[in-house]
Design a protein around this motif. Structure first.
Motif, PDB file in Angstrom:
ATOM      1  N   PHE A 153      83.084  86.362  16.646  1.00 46.94           N
ATOM      2  CA  PHE A 153      83.989  85.629  17.703  1.00 46.94           C
ATOM      3  C   PHE A 153      85.257  86.469  17.695  1.00 46.94           C
ATOM      4  O   PHE A 153      86.196  86.115  18.640  1.00 46.94           O
ATOM      5  CB  PHE A 153      84.070  84.325  17.482  1.00 46.94           C
ATOM      6  N   VAL A 154      85.684  87.327  16.846  1.00 52.80           N
ATOM      7  CA  VAL A 154      86.932  87.638  16.985  1.00 52.80           C
ATOM      8  C   VAL A 154      87.443  88.591  17.994  1.00 52.80           C
ATOM      9  O   VAL A 154      88.739  88.374  18.501  1.00 52.80           O
ATOM     10  CB  VAL A 154      87.084  88.714  15.637  1.00 52.80           C
ATOM     11  N   ARG A 155      86.628  89.518  18.669  1.00 56.17           N
ATOM     12  CA  ARG A 155      86.975  90.160  20.065  1.00 56.17           C
ATOM     13  C   ARG A 155      87.083  89.054  21.058  1.00 56.17           C
ATOM     14  O   ARG A 155      88.186  89.035  21.833  1.00 56.17           O
ATOM     15  CB  ARG A 155      85.951  91.260  20.245  1.00 56.17           C
ATOM     16  N   GLY A 156      86.327  88.169  20.970  1.00 52.47           N
ATOM     17  CA  GLY A 156      86.415  87.107  22.094  1.00 52.47           C
ATOM     18  C   GLY A 156      87.775  86.350  22.044  1.00 52.47           C
ATOM     19  O   GLY A 156      88.492  86.035  23.040  1.00 52.47           O
ATOM     20  N   ILE A 157      88.029  85.925  20.695  1.00 62.11           N
ATOM     21  CA  ILE A 157      89.311  85.161  20.539  1.00 62.11           C
ATOM     22  C   ILE A 157      90.576  85.836  20.967  1.00 62.11           C
ATOM     23  O   ILE A 157      91.700  85.597  21.279  1.00 62.11           O
ATOM     24  CB  ILE A 157      89.371  84.427  19.226  1.00 62.11           C
ATOM     25  N   ARG A 158      90.394  87.342  20.618  1.00 61.07           N
ATOM     26  CA  ARG A 158      91.527  88.120  20.863  1.00 61.07           C
ATOM     27  C   ARG A 158      91.770  88.593  22.174  1.00 61.07           C
ATOM     28  O   ARG A 158      93.003  88.642  22.885  1.00 61.07           O
ATOM     29  CB  ARG A 158      91.541  89.448  20.087  1.00 61.07           C
ATOM     30  N   GLN A 159      90.778  88.652  23.033  1.00 61.53           N
ATOM     31  CA  GLN A 159      90.518  89.334  24.409  1.00 61.53           C
ATOM     32  C   GLN A 159      89.837  88.606  25.253  1.00 61.53           C
ATOM     33  O   GLN A 159      90.049  88.729  26.644  1.00 61.53           O
ATOM     34  CB  GLN A 159      89.978  90.786  24.197  1.00 61.53           C
ATOM     35  N   ASN A 160      88.848  87.735  25.109  1.00 55.29           N
ATOM     36  CA  ASN A 160      88.086  87.251  25.928  1.00 55.29           C
ATOM     37  C   ASN A 160      87.822  85.473  25.930  1.00 55.29           C
ATOM     38  O   ASN A 160      86.755  84.904  25.522  1.00 55.29           O
ATOM     39  CB  ASN A 160      86.714  87.770  25.855  1.00 55.29           C
ATOM     40  N   ARG A 161      88.986  85.090  26.140  1.00 53.96           N
ATOM     41  CA  ARG A 161      89.248  83.612  26.252  1.00 53.96           C
ATOM     42  C   ARG A 161      88.900  82.963  27.377  1.00 53.96           C
ATOM     43  O   ARG A 161      89.289  83.450  28.473  1.00 53.96           O
ATOM     44  CB  ARG A 161      90.596  82.993  25.493  1.00 53.96           C
ATOM     45  N   CYS A 162      88.098  81.809  27.407  1.00 55.57           N
ATOM     46  CA  CYS A 162      87.777  81.153  28.635  1.00 55.57           C
ATOM     47  C   CYS A 162      87.828  79.581  28.610  1.00 55.57           C
ATOM     48  O   CYS A 162      87.967  79.017  27.572  1.00 55.57           O
ATOM     49  CB  CYS A 162      86.291  81.652  28.937  1.00 55.57           C
ATOM     50  N   VAL A 163      87.574  78.950  29.493  1.00 54.62           N
ATOM     51  CA  VAL A 163      87.503  77.395  29.542  1.00 54.62           C
ATOM     52  C   VAL A 163      86.256  77.107  30.481  1.00 54.62           C
ATOM     53  O   VAL A 163      86.190  77.658  31.683  1.00 54.62           O
ATOM     54  CB  VAL A 163      88.911  76.955  30.114  1.00 54.62           C
ATOM     55  N   ILE A 164      85.581  76.187  29.983  1.00 56.55           N
ATOM     56  CA  ILE A 164      84.444  75.541  30.574  1.00 56.55           C
ATOM     57  C   ILE A 164      84.771  73.843  31.329  1.00 56.55           C
ATOM     58  O   ILE A 164      85.190  73.125  30.504  1.00 56.55           O
ATOM     59  CB  ILE A 164      83.241  75.517  29.725  1.00 56.55           C
ATOM     60  N   PRO A 165      84.854  73.919  32.342  1.00 53.62           N
ATOM     61  CA  PRO A 165      85.009  72.535  33.291  1.00 53.62           C
ATOM     62  C   PRO A 165      83.827  71.798  33.044  1.00 53.62           C
ATOM     63  O   PRO A 165      82.761  72.276  33.314  1.00 53.62           O
ATOM     64  CB  PRO A 165      85.410  72.945  34.509  1.00 53.62           C
ATOM     65  N   ALA A 166      84.139  70.448  33.082  1.00 57.39           N
ATOM     66  CA  ALA A 166      82.725  69.464  32.714  1.00 57.39           C
ATOM     67  C   ALA A 166      83.346  68.325  33.334  1.00 57.39           C
ATOM     68  O   ALA A 166      84.691  67.914  33.237  1.00 57.39           O
ATOM     69  CB  ALA A 166      82.394  69.398  31.455  1.00 57.39           C
ATOM     70  N   ARG A 167      82.521  67.363  33.565  1.00 61.30           N
ATOM     71  CA  ARG A 167      82.700  65.785  34.036  1.00 61.30           C
ATOM     72  C   ARG A 167      82.933  65.240  32.754  1.00 61.30           C
ATOM     73  O   ARG A 167      83.580  64.227  32.299  1.00 61.30           O
ATOM     74  CB  ARG A 167      81.660  65.255  34.906  1.00 61.30           C
ATOM     75  N   CYS A 168      81.723  65.592  31.585  1.00 63.45           N
ATOM     76  CA  CYS A 168      81.807  64.652  30.562  1.00 63.45           C
ATOM     77  C   CYS A 168      80.905  65.611  29.549  1.00 63.45           C
ATOM     78  O   CYS A 168      80.154  66.520  30.100  1.00 63.45           O
ATOM     79  CB  CYS A 168      81.011  63.516  30.566  1.00 63.45           C
ATOM     80  N   PHE A 169      80.874  65.392  28.216  1.00 65.51           N
ATOM     81  CA  PHE A 169      79.941  65.707  27.396  1.00 65.51           C
ATOM     82  C   PHE A 169      79.163  64.817  26.428  1.00 65.51           C
ATOM     83  O   PHE A 169      79.680  63.610  26.346  1.00 65.51           O
ATOM     84  CB  PHE A 169      80.887  66.849  26.337  1.00 65.51           C
ATOM     85  N   TYR A 170      78.210  65.358  25.783  1.00 65.07           N
ATOM     86  CA  TYR A 170      77.194  64.232  25.278  1.00 65.07           C
ATOM     87  C   TYR A 170      77.247  64.570  23.622  1.00 65.07           C
ATOM     88  O   TYR A 170      77.287  65.573  23.041  1.00 65.07           O
ATOM     89  CB  TYR A 170      75.759  64.433  25.644  1.00 65.07           C
ATOM     90  N   GLU A 171      77.062  63.595  23.011  1.00 63.98           N
ATOM     91  CA  GLU A 171      76.697  63.586  21.598  1.00 63.98           C
ATOM     92  C   GLU A 171      75.618  62.753  21.438  1.00 63.98           C
ATOM     93  O   GLU A 171      75.543  61.590  22.011  1.00 63.98           O
ATOM     94  CB  GLU A 171      77.951  63.701  20.691  1.00 63.98           C
ATOM     95  N   TRP A 172      74.801  62.850  20.136  1.00 64.78           N
ATOM     96  CA  TRP A 172      73.999  62.128  19.650  1.00 64.78           C
ATOM     97  C   TRP A 172      74.117  61.404  18.115  1.00 64.78           C
ATOM     98  O   TRP A 172      74.654  62.376  17.376  1.00 64.78           O
ATOM     99  CB  TRP A 172      72.413  62.442  19.864  1.00 64.78           C
ATOM    100  N   ASP A 173      74.158  60.103  18.021  1.00 59.82           N
ATOM    101  CA  ASP A 173      74.406  59.632  16.803  1.00 59.82           C
ATOM    102  C   ASP A 173      73.159  59.826  15.884  1.00 59.82           C
ATOM    103  O   ASP A 173      72.172  60.392  16.258  1.00 59.82           O
ATOM    104  CB  ASP A 173      75.026  58.013  16.997  1.00 59.82           C
ATOM    105  N   PRO A 174      73.252  59.438  14.443  1.00 59.21           N
ATOM    106  CA  PRO A 174      72.081  59.640  13.503  1.00 59.21           C
ATOM    107  C   PRO A 174      70.817  58.772  13.970  1.00 59.21           C
ATOM    108  O   PRO A 174      69.782  59.231  13.597  1.00 59.21           O
ATOM    109  CB  PRO A 174      72.664  59.016  12.200  1.00 59.21           C
ATOM    110  N   HIS A 175      71.077  57.796  14.841  1.00 59.20           N
ATOM    111  CA  HIS A 175      69.882  57.106  15.395  1.00 59.20           C
ATOM    112  C   HIS A 175      69.176  57.556  16.702  1.00 59.20           C
ATOM    113  O   HIS A 175      68.499  57.122  17.200  1.00 59.20           O
ATOM    114  CB  HIS A 175      70.241  55.558  15.629  1.00 59.20           C
TER     115      HIS A 175
END
Length: 202
Positions: free
Chosen positions: A86-108
């Protein structure tokens, strides 16, 4: 962690209008969940204008894994500057991803949706790589993650690194602010659960 997010047309156009993005006429958005390996709209610096302006383009979610097994879809904000992948990306190619929401799942395996408290656009920090393979047509991105805040923590220990609209141009263009933004305070969220497992005292 972030392994799925949701984008719809109103959210896309809100991001375009807030950040005065070029290129939106070349990006088609449908109301849907976005999974790893799929294309998604991503905000980058406009190379045709010396990175002074921002544009939105389609990119593929996920870097090929070094061991050729699956995709790398996230990068830890705490170590992204040290990892060769990721080192080249963090130095030269940073971006932003737009979204309405994101999801996660709990242990169940219960699904939780996370929205910004202002019900506006979620802006997830990322890095990208331009195609190297012969005939490659899309750049690829990963989403940066950080330790979960108090809203996400009951569901998952990690969450996307979220930016305000005001931070987006600096994240993409200003190398001097990268370190500061990597440690940014999370954007306030609220959680909606489709189903929550209940325990009964017998």
């Amino acid at each position: 962690m972030c392994c799925r997010f949701y984008l719809d047309e109103p959210t896309f156009h809100s991001a375009v209008n807030q950040l005065h993005l070029s290129g939106s006429d070349l990006v088609t958005v449908t109301q849907r969940d976005i999974y790893p390996s799929e294309t998604a709209p991503v905000i980058i610096g406009d190379p045709g204008r010396g990175m002074e302006d921002l544009m939105i383009v389609n990119q593929v979610w996920g870097f090929p894994s070094p061991n050729e097994k699956g995709l790398l879809i996230n990068a830890r904000s705490e170590t992204v500057q040290e990892k060769p992948t990721f080192v080249r990306g963090i130095r030269q190619n940073r971006c932003v991803i737009p979204a309405r929401c994101f999801y996660e799942w709990d242990p169940h395996k219960n699904k939780a949706s996370f929205f910004p408290q202002n019900n506006d656009v979620i802006y997830m920090a990322g890095v990208f790589e331009r195609p190297r393979e012969l005939g490659g047509s899309f750049s690829r991105f990963v989403i940066l993650t950080r330790e979960a805040d108090e809203v996400v923590r009951p569901v998952h220990s990690r969450m996307p690194l979220l930016l305000t609209a005001e931070q987006v141009p600096d994240w993409i263009r200003n190398n001097d602010r990268v370190e500061e933004i990597l440690k940014t305070v999370p954007v306030p969220l609220y959680c909606e659960k489709e189903y929550e497992q209940m325990s009964l005292d017998l």
